[in-house]
Design a protein around this motif. Sequence first.
Motif, short mmCIF file in Angstrom:
data_model
loop_
_atom_site.label_atom_id
_atom_site.label_comp_id
_atom_site.label_asym_id
_atom_site.label_seq_id
_atom_site.Cartn_x
_atom_site.Cartn_y
_atom_site.Cartn_z
N GLU A 381 0.83 -1.23 0.00
CA GLU A 381 0.00 0.00 0.00
C GLU A 381 0.85 1.26 0.00
N GLN A 382 1.84 1.24 0.86
CA GLN A 382 2.63 2.46 1.03
C GLN A 382 3.26 2.88 -0.30
N LEU A 383 3.81 1.91 -1.00
CA LEU A 383 4.44 2.20 -2.28
C LEU A 383 3.39 2.69 -3.27
N ARG A 384 2.27 1.98 -3.34
CA ARG A 384 1.26 2.36 -4.31
C ARG A 384 0.70 3.74 -4.00
N ASN A 385 0.62 4.05 -2.72
CA ASN A 385 0.19 5.40 -2.34
C ASN A 385 1.15 6.46 -2.84
N ARG A 386 2.41 6.17 -2.64
CA ARG A 386 3.42 7.15 -3.06
C ARG A 386 3.40 7.37 -4.57
N LEU A 387 3.02 6.36 -5.30
CA LEU A 387 3.07 6.46 -6.75
C LEU A 387 1.72 6.76 -7.38
N LYS A 388 0.70 6.97 -6.54
CA LYS A 388 -0.65 7.00 -7.13
C LYS A 388 -0.89 8.22 -8.02
N ASP A 389 -0.14 9.30 -7.78
CA ASP A 389 -0.36 10.49 -8.59
C ASP A 389 0.43 10.49 -9.89
N ILE A 390 1.17 9.46 -10.09
CA ILE A 390 1.97 9.42 -11.31
C ILE A 390 1.09 9.10 -12.50
N GLU A 391 1.24 9.92 -13.52
CA GLU A 391 0.39 9.74 -14.69
C GLU A 391 0.69 8.43 -15.38
N GLU A 392 -0.31 7.97 -16.07
CA GLU A 392 -0.20 6.72 -16.78
C GLU A 392 0.97 6.74 -17.76
N ARG A 393 1.09 7.85 -18.48
CA ARG A 393 2.09 7.85 -19.55
C ARG A 393 3.53 7.89 -19.01
N ALA A 394 3.66 8.20 -17.72
CA ALA A 394 5.00 8.18 -17.15
C ALA A 394 5.57 6.77 -17.14
N TYR A 395 4.67 5.79 -17.21
CA TYR A 395 5.15 4.41 -17.23
C TYR A 395 5.70 4.03 -18.59
N TYR A 396 5.29 4.80 -19.58
CA TYR A 396 5.72 4.46 -20.94
C TYR A 396 6.30 5.70 -21.62
N PRO A 397 7.42 6.18 -21.13
CA PRO A 397 7.95 7.43 -21.68
C PRO A 397 8.37 7.24 -23.13
N LEU A 398 8.18 8.28 -23.91
CA LEU A 398 8.61 8.24 -25.30
C LEU A 398 10.06 8.70 -25.39
N LEU A 399 10.83 7.95 -26.10
CA LEU A 399 12.23 8.34 -26.25
C LEU A 399 12.42 9.24 -27.46
#
Lengths: 896, 213
Positions: A381-399
């Motif tokens: 939970e703690q980790l997921r909480n810390r990361l919950k505001d991260i946008e979806e596209r941050a997981y798939y950055p465009l190079l």
Amino acid sequence: MNMLGRAEFGVSTFYAASHPNDKCGPNGLPLTPNSIKVLGRFQYLTTIEHPWLCRYIDIAKSKHERMLVVTEYYKTTLQSQLESGKYSRYHSHCLSVIDGLSYLHSKGITHHNLSTDNILLQTDTDIKLAEYGMYYMTDWGADVNFPIGLPQYMAPEIVCSGPVEIDDETEDSLQPEIGPKVDTWSLGIILLELILKRQLWRDISLPEVLQKLLNLINSEMSPLDFLANEEGFSDQLKTLSKDLLDLLRFCLTLAPSRRPTAEELKKHTIFREERQRMTPHKNGFTMCTMKLRCKDLELPSYDDEIYDPDHLSQRGMAEVYYLWQLAGGELEAVLKKAGMVKTQPPVNLLPCCGIPDGDMFGQERDKAELLDRTVVILPQEQLRNRLKDIEERAYYPLLEDEYADNSQLPTSPSSCDLTMTASLPLVIREKDVEYQFHRIILYERLLRAYPYKRPNIWKEARVDIPPLNRAHVWAALLEVEGDIENIYSSIDKETPIPTDRQIEVDIPRCHQYHELLSSPTAHAKFKRLLKAWVVSNPQYVYWQGLDSLCAPFLALNFNHEGHSFCSSLLPIACLSRFIPKYLNKFFLKDNSPIIQEYLAVFAHLIAFHDPELSNHLDGIGFIPDLYAIPWFLTMYAHVFPMHKILHLWDTLLLGNSSFPLCIGVAILYQLRDRLLSFGFNECILLFSDMPEIDIEKCVQDSIKIFCSTPKSATYRQHACKPRKQKNDDRPNVSYYSRDYNEQPQNDLSMEPIAIEELKAEKCPRISAEDMIELGEFLGAPLSRSPTKKRANSKPMIIIVDVRSADEFRKGMVQGSINIPFMTAFSPEGELCPCPAVTTLNSRRSQVIVVVGNRGRNASNFANELVRLNYSRVCVLHRGIDILKTTGLLTVAPADI
Amino acid sequence: MAGRGGAQRPNGATQGKICQFKLVLLGESAVGKSSLVLRFVKGQFHEYQESTIGAAFLTQTVCLDDTTVKFEIWDTAGQERYHSLAPMYYRGAQAAIVVYDITSQDTFGRAKTWVKELQRQASPNIVIALAGNKADLANKRMVEYEEAQAYAEENSLLFMETSAKTAMNVNDIFLAIAKKLPKSDAGNANQQRQQGVRLNNEQTQPSESGCCK
Ligand SMILES: Nc1nc2c(ncn2[C@@H]2O[C@H](COP(=O)(O)OP(=O)(O)O)[C@@H](O)[C@H]2O)c(=O)[nH]1
Ligand SMILES: [Mg+2]
């Protein structure tokens, strides 16, 4: 990469056996703690990657030899399924277990611990074997005080063989003759239980189980019939198919020699159909390979039903666990909460009596020392909480973002808050879970595209390198490429060579405070690595210090899971690129010309940047020869603790072969006040035990020093030779990374100088080419020198012509000032006042280039300037003559 | 130019002499040179003593009757390859401890080579001591006490078996050297004391702080 998927992380714990307090090894030194041995052996397990095996993720050492092991985990076990009574899939599960075992055996691991409660169910259809590494990591049980494996499932030969013995000399276990076939037996029992839908011998005491096993061994009957008889399932057996019965009998063969291996079982006719349905499994990502990585590439399907909104589950397990820790996760805390940290007060463990020769009696066995098989799940939970505001596209950055401003860092989205973090101190950035999250994802993508994305890796590395990716980023920066498997795996690392003794006495003294490096596993790897380098570089020899140089590469690649395929060869590949770049010829049998040149250039660099310190150190005879050899020969790996080396090298790897000299000056800077007030003895004592150095500051200072040094000033003829020209795709790195010797040479470039001459001079020389560029005599700079220009600034240099006024008038460089050497200094050694001296003094922030004729006047003049604490003094190589062909010389305007 | 060690001289102290000697440790690597120095100087023993690259320097003072003897100790790298650096350290040394490991005959052979080299190349009056280290490992002994002692006698060396681990004979060997070193009031020792480690400024005059005051 193994993705997290629906896996949990589980932590379990056990105690390594502690050595008797005062027991020493044959060398009179304390024995390696068993916990350290386990820690070392464990590392191999992190490289095991297979669809039917839980991953081993991390191990930590706690107090009192307690080990904490983190693995991939699922709550449902085969046993719980069995108990629920609705079980019927044994056919396909059985093949998966066999497949998993056969993979383990091919990797030299015997499970020895197989039971229905450590076969986990990932989904209804897919199983995962857990706890398979226990026997391996404990050196076949030698490092712990408890037996491994449940007696119900134990092969008869285990019961007969007794405990493992340990070789007193080597501290290694003498591996008993128990081979991987014990797993086949356990499998037979498990299969039987699955068929019968009940457990055999579950609720009876240990002595009873052992007795039954002995009876089985002594019985005339085949094991299967004996069991059927004992447990009363003969009737059920009759209903089984011939194939299944055959398989059971086959597994439960008493004599190990006739019992099949897992590999053989796979071929059993019963699995004919399943076998075809199974796809061969591919191993993870390899950074360096000649194979076409796109060959097996499958494009993701954009099926909405498969779309998983849990993006974290798409990340690698090791990565998520790393982030879990950064988000404040602590193993000890999790265990404590689960009530798993109960220790006996020491007073309860005291022996009842002791006799004078040290033997103790009546000591109760600490129950905690036995194996507790509980697995506690790490809450996410703690980790997921810390990361919950991260946008979806941050997981798939465009190079390849065309619109992104290329000069802006970092390349990932939500960059606004990242740039803010990027300016914080490194130690804070490394602890910031969100920041690391972005960096890791970015780097991971870039590394996958290596070598094509090398320029981006280079660029990002100038900001920072996430510790999780460091091993591979370093390899990328060192331009490790090609089929390293093929290049390095064939090197003979075993045949004895004369250097062995030296290697063997040095390894146990190298960075031994580092838990991993002090483990026997590390020692063995270390030895192979050093031997491989010595054997594959016949032109070089082992100098003490090479061990320290290897340590960072070894320590780094130890920790890294996931990229199993090339990780064992990465250290040697890195080393083989590192040495020619930074330590060219340092490991020649006769390296003294190389070291002498290096030290002389270092002395010049000190005088150039800090004449006052240079004068003082020279005055007391504290020359670099006395303290700096270990610095340079090991690139500081012998003088700093590991965590500092890693940070130092993060930047060092971005610099060229002169950069390490600048680090040396930066270290002296930090100790400047002390050094200035010290005499010879105190100075040398200071460096006998390297004092605390702030590495981040040291790195910043070295960069500044590097950027304010003309490139030719650190010229060394023994620096690396130009490489065969290939497309250089490092972006904007010319200043930092390219070597002077790699550049095209011309008549105005620097040339080799005899060592005696180098030593006689206090100041560095500057090439005409550098001078012309820094003085902006030709307009467009050739960008050879790192000294950056600021807009509208005055020229970077002031030229002091020390020839006679007469000669000066006949041909001089525009803008130069004339201070004839003959009349320059008063008898007291001061500069005689004159307008030229006033000009000189008003421009002390500039690089002073002393120009003279062929003789020694220029360098003597420069020496005097240094003595008078003028900084940034250098001498034009080959003097005024070299400028004659350049058309720079003009006749002075008529005297006024 | 301040004389080295001048700073340590107690101001105006007249009772008792202070002598300063340069001592160098030589011997095959891993015989325990650094460990001996660490034991003598700090009273410590590190099981995982880091290897020495180039050389290390430490100082320690001992008291002998009314004389204070200050050792400037150069601990050298043992690997044969570093041999070429060694003269820079033993040049001008007044004392040397040549160390071997009693559990290895090879290291004893190497010690003999060092002794020969010192006898040929070092200052003629150098006091040489032979130390058979790791005496705590007596059950693994490969070099007999008598053998080493006979060799030491032949070559007029001080000899002791030592153990950096148990501290046995460590202070003693340094003390024995201190006793044997000439502590004449001036001259002799003074001249021997060159700036042995100064490689390139030969022109510097011998330090005026000298040895005994
Ligand atoms: N048993 C035992 N080990 C020692 C002794 N002296 C040194 N050692 C060990 O021997 C190894 C090498 O010692 P070191 O001082 O580095 O040797 P050097 O290379 O000669 O300086 C280290 O691991 C020491 O802990 C001793 O007296 N007894
Ligand atoms: Mg040493």
